[in-house]
Write an enzyme that holds these catalytic residues in place. Structure first.
Site, PDB file in Angstrom:
ATOM      1  N   GLY A   8       0.744  -1.264   0.209  1.00  0.00           N
ATOM      2  CA  GLY A   8       0.104   0.002  -0.062  1.00  0.00           C
ATOM      3  C   GLY A   8       0.910   1.260  -0.131  1.00  0.00           C
ATOM      4  N   SER A  10       1.192   3.200  -2.545  1.00  0.00           N
ATOM      5  CA  SER A  10       0.863   4.343  -3.453  1.00  0.00           C
ATOM      6  C   SER A  10       0.092   5.501  -2.677  1.00  0.00           C
ATOM      7  CB  SER A  10      -0.201   3.546  -4.364  1.00  0.00           C
ATOM      8  OG  SER A  10      -1.076   2.783  -3.864  1.00  0.00           O
ATOM      9  N   VAL A  60      -2.693  -7.736  -1.363  1.00  0.00           N
ATOM     10  CA  VAL A  60      -1.960  -8.451  -0.264  1.00  0.00           C
ATOM     11  C   VAL A  60      -3.045  -9.762   0.498  1.00  0.00           C
ATOM     12  CG1 VAL A  60      -0.482  -6.659   0.564  1.00  0.00           C
ATOM     13  CG2 VAL A  60      -2.936  -6.878   1.584  1.00  0.00           C
ATOM     14  N   ASN A  88       1.722  -2.181   5.411  1.00  0.00           N
ATOM     15  CA  ASN A  88       0.964  -1.023   5.522  1.00  0.00           C
ATOM     16  C   ASN A  88      -0.447  -1.021   4.924  1.00  0.00           C
ATOM     17  OD1 ASN A  88       0.807   2.209   5.778  1.00  0.00           O
ATOM     18  ND2 ASN A  88       0.392   1.683   3.564  1.00  0.00           N
ATOM     19  N   SER A 140      -3.148  -0.044  14.649  1.00  0.00           N
ATOM     20  CA  SER A 140      -3.778   1.003  14.659  1.00  0.00           C
ATOM     21  C   SER A 140      -4.268   1.061  16.354  1.00  0.00           C
ATOM     22  CB  SER A 140      -5.025   0.912  13.951  1.00  0.00           C
ATOM     23  OG  SER A 140      -6.144   1.879  14.466  1.00  0.00           O
ATOM     24  N   TYR A 153     -12.077  -4.469  11.993  1.00  0.00           N
ATOM     25  CA  TYR A 153     -10.639  -3.623  11.931  1.00  0.00           C
ATOM     26  C   TYR A 153      -9.883  -3.672  13.147  1.00  0.00           C
ATOM     27  CZ  TYR A 153      -7.739   0.495  10.766  1.00  0.00           C
ATOM     28  OH  TYR A 153      -6.831   1.377  10.266  1.00  0.00           O
ATOM     29  N   ALA A 155     -10.175  -6.569  15.501  1.00  0.00           N
ATOM     30  CA  ALA A 155      -9.801  -7.757  15.176  1.00  0.00           C
ATOM     31  C   ALA A 155      -8.368  -7.893  14.418  1.00  0.00           C
ATOM     32  CB  ALA A 155     -10.901  -8.577  15.148  1.00  0.00           C
ATOM     33  N   ALA A 156      -8.467  -7.524  13.232  1.00  0.00           N
ATOM     34  CA  ALA A 156      -7.569  -7.446  12.280  1.00  0.00           C
ATOM     35  C   ALA A 156      -6.186  -6.901  12.861  1.00  0.00           C
ATOM     36  CB  ALA A 156      -7.884  -6.949  10.867  1.00  0.00           C
ATOM     37  N   LYS A 157      -6.342  -5.610  13.349  1.00  0.00           N
ATOM     38  CA  LYS A 157      -5.084  -5.026  13.927  1.00  0.00           C
ATOM     39  C   LYS A 157      -4.708  -5.678  15.170  1.00  0.00           C
ATOM     40  CE  LYS A 157      -4.710  -1.619  10.984  1.00  0.00           C
ATOM     41  NZ  LYS A 157      -3.551  -1.634   9.795  1.00  0.00           N
TER      42      LYS A 157
HETATM   43  P1  NAP Z   1      -5.106   5.381   2.377  1.00  0.00           P
HETATM   44  O1  NAP Z   1      -4.726   6.340   2.075  1.00  0.00           O
HETATM   45  O2  NAP Z   1      -6.578   4.654   1.916  1.00  0.00           O
HETATM   46  O3  NAP Z   1      -4.235   3.991   1.526  1.00  0.00           O
HETATM   47  C1  NAP Z   1      -4.506   2.853   1.527  1.00  0.00           C
HETATM   48  C2  NAP Z   1      -3.323   1.885   0.780  1.00  0.00           C
HETATM   49  O4  NAP Z   1      -3.411   0.669   0.990  1.00  0.00           O
HETATM   50  C3  NAP Z   1      -3.304   2.472  -0.681  1.00  0.00           C
HETATM   51  O5  NAP Z   1      -1.806   2.485  -0.964  1.00  0.00           O
HETATM   52  C4  NAP Z   1      -4.027   1.114  -1.218  1.00  0.00           C
HETATM   53  O6  NAP Z   1      -3.645   0.869  -2.647  1.00  0.00           O
HETATM   54  C5  NAP Z   1      -3.559   0.103  -0.555  1.00  0.00           C
HETATM   55  N1  NAP Z   1      -4.363  -1.203  -0.429  1.00  0.00           N
HETATM   56  C6  NAP Z   1      -5.590  -1.403   0.084  1.00  0.00           C
HETATM   57  N2  NAP Z   1      -6.051  -2.596  -0.085  1.00  0.00           N
HETATM   58  C7  NAP Z   1      -4.864  -3.214  -0.709  1.00  0.00           C
HETATM   59  C8  NAP Z   1      -4.854  -4.675  -1.158  1.00  0.00           C
HETATM   60  N3  NAP Z   1      -5.507  -5.517  -0.984  1.00  0.00           N
HETATM   61  N4  NAP Z   1      -3.394  -4.930  -1.454  1.00  0.00           N
HETATM   62  C9  NAP Z   1      -2.496  -4.007  -1.761  1.00  0.00           C
HETATM   63  N5  NAP Z   1      -2.752  -2.625  -1.471  1.00  0.00           N
HETATM   64  C10 NAP Z   1      -3.927  -2.209  -0.906  1.00  0.00           C
HETATM   65  O7  NAP Z   1      -5.027   4.742   3.923  1.00  0.00           O
HETATM   66  P2  NAP Z   1      -4.119   5.133   5.056  1.00  0.00           P
HETATM   67  O8  NAP Z   1      -4.686   6.058   5.932  1.00  0.00           O
HETATM   68  O9  NAP Z   1      -2.684   5.355   4.614  1.00  0.00           O
HETATM   69  O10 NAP Z   1      -3.836   3.758   5.752  1.00  0.00           O
HETATM   70  C11 NAP Z   1      -2.660   3.164   5.404  1.00  0.00           C
HETATM   71  C12 NAP Z   1      -2.454   2.140   6.839  1.00  0.00           C
HETATM   72  O11 NAP Z   1      -2.508   2.782   8.159  1.00  0.00           O
HETATM   73  C13 NAP Z   1      -3.494   1.058   6.977  1.00  0.00           C
HETATM   74  O12 NAP Z   1      -2.996  -0.137   7.156  1.00  0.00           O
HETATM   75  C14 NAP Z   1      -4.419   1.651   8.030  1.00  0.00           C
HETATM   76  O13 NAP Z   1      -5.246   0.669   8.514  1.00  0.00           O
HETATM   77  C15 NAP Z   1      -3.643   2.328   8.910  1.00  0.00           C
HETATM   78  N6  NAP Z   1      -3.966   3.399   9.767  1.00  0.00           N
HETATM   79  C16 NAP Z   1      -4.441   4.338   9.252  1.00  0.00           C
HETATM   80  C17 NAP Z   1      -5.051   5.458  10.075  1.00  0.00           C
HETATM   81  C18 NAP Z   1      -5.571   6.663   9.360  1.00  0.00           C
HETATM   82  O14 NAP Z   1      -5.974   7.510  10.532  1.00  0.00           O
HETATM   83  N7  NAP Z   1      -5.516   7.064   8.226  1.00  0.00           N
HETATM   84  C19 NAP Z   1      -4.944   5.178  11.456  1.00  0.00           C
HETATM   85  C20 NAP Z   1      -4.565   3.908  11.896  1.00  0.00           C
HETATM   86  C21 NAP Z   1      -4.144   3.113  11.227  1.00  0.00           C
HETATM   87  P3  NAP Z   1      -4.219   1.522  -3.997  1.00  0.00           P
HETATM   88  O15 NAP Z   1      -3.692   3.007  -3.721  1.00  0.00           O
HETATM   89  O16 NAP Z   1      -3.858   0.849  -5.050  1.00  0.00           O
HETATM   90  O17 NAP Z   1      -5.662   1.478  -3.562  1.00  0.00           O
END
Ligand code: NAP
Length: 242
Positions: A8, A10, A60, A88, A140, A153, A155-157
């Protein structure tokens, strides 16, 4: 060369991690599943700063896709290995459990927890053989304290956090560290529909975090300086869980 793979990579936190790891000297593999345009843009920005980056598409949640992408990459990089894995990639499918669809449960568990398992199992052996590696998973706050509307979510984290602690014990003697970071609210596409004005009042720091702040922490855990930190979950949440 020691490569870093960011699942992830991108968008959002993953994109910031790719850029920071590249600044720290790692050639970076930017994984994505659907947004090729975004992955290309991250690669372009890294190269503009003089870094090295490649794009690697796989879902993934699909073990065969992970194996095939990483085997193809390995075949073209016989002298390199992936020394840093950042798990990620993630999605949210929030809703109260009493109304939760099967797909919302399984998709979230498959991407976060099974994604952690398949990518990490594939790459932990070369790290152990080379006697140097870093596995860092973006967990998270939800996986530590539980959040309503996020049983899937949380449970997964929570599963990723427990697996991190167990795996750290298995590979510590091989100079492979395994850690997780647990962000609170971070400003990305994942949180863009949340009401920041209301939520920021619940955060002692008074604001959402930035993807770059999480990336700095991940880059430190990926560095030589963090060699004695393993099996830990480091919270980054503006004091939300204090
Ligand atoms: P985001 O901006 O929505 O980006 C999600 C990323 O994951 C994108 O690059 C997406 O790829 C990729 N992705 C989604 N499903 C995938 C799959 N099946 N296989 C490969 N790549 C996949 O999310 P984010 O906020 O940056 O979150 C990143 C991580 O931080 C996640 O694990 C999230 O649970 C965790 N997190 C986020 C927050 C928050 O407040 N934002 C808080 C705690 C934890 P595409 O671009 O190709 O769709």
């Amino acid at each position: 060369m020691k490569y870093a793979l960011v699942t992830g990579g991108s968008r959002g936190i993953g994109a910031a991690i790719c850029k920071e790891l590249a600044r720290n000297g790692y050639p970076v593999l930017i994984n994505y599943v659907s947004r090729e345009d975004a992955a290309i843009e991250v690669k372009r920005e890294i190269e503009k700063e003089g870094g090295i980056a490649e794009i690697l598409k796989f879902n993934v949640a699909e073990p065969k896709e992970i194996d095939s992408a990483l085997d193809s990459w390995g075949a073209t990089h016989p002298d390199d290995y992936i020394a840093v894995l950042v798990n990620n990639a993630g999605i949210r499918r929030d809703g109260l459990m009493m109304w939760m669809e099967d797909s919302d449960w399984y998709d979230v568990i498959n991407i976060h927890l099974h994604g952690f398992f398949h990518a990490t199992r594939k790459l932990i052996t070369p790290m152990a053989k080379k006697k140097w590696g870093r596995v860092i998973s973006v967990a998270s706050l939800s996986g530590i304290k539980g959040m309503q509307g996020q049983t899937n979510y949380s449970a997964a984290k929570g599963g990723v956090i427990a697996a991190t602690k167990a795996l750290a014990l298995e590979v510590a003697k091989r100079n492979v560290t395994v850690n997780a970071v647990a962000p609170g609210f971070v400003e990305t596409d994942m949180t863009k529909e949340l009401d920041q004005n209301t939520l920021r009042e619940t955060i002692p720091a008074g604001r959402f975090g930035t993807a770059e702040e999480v990336a700095d922490l991940v880059a430190f855990l990926a560095s030589e300086k963090a060699a004695y930190i393993t099996g830990q979950v480091i919270e980054i949440n503006g004091g939300l869980n204090t």
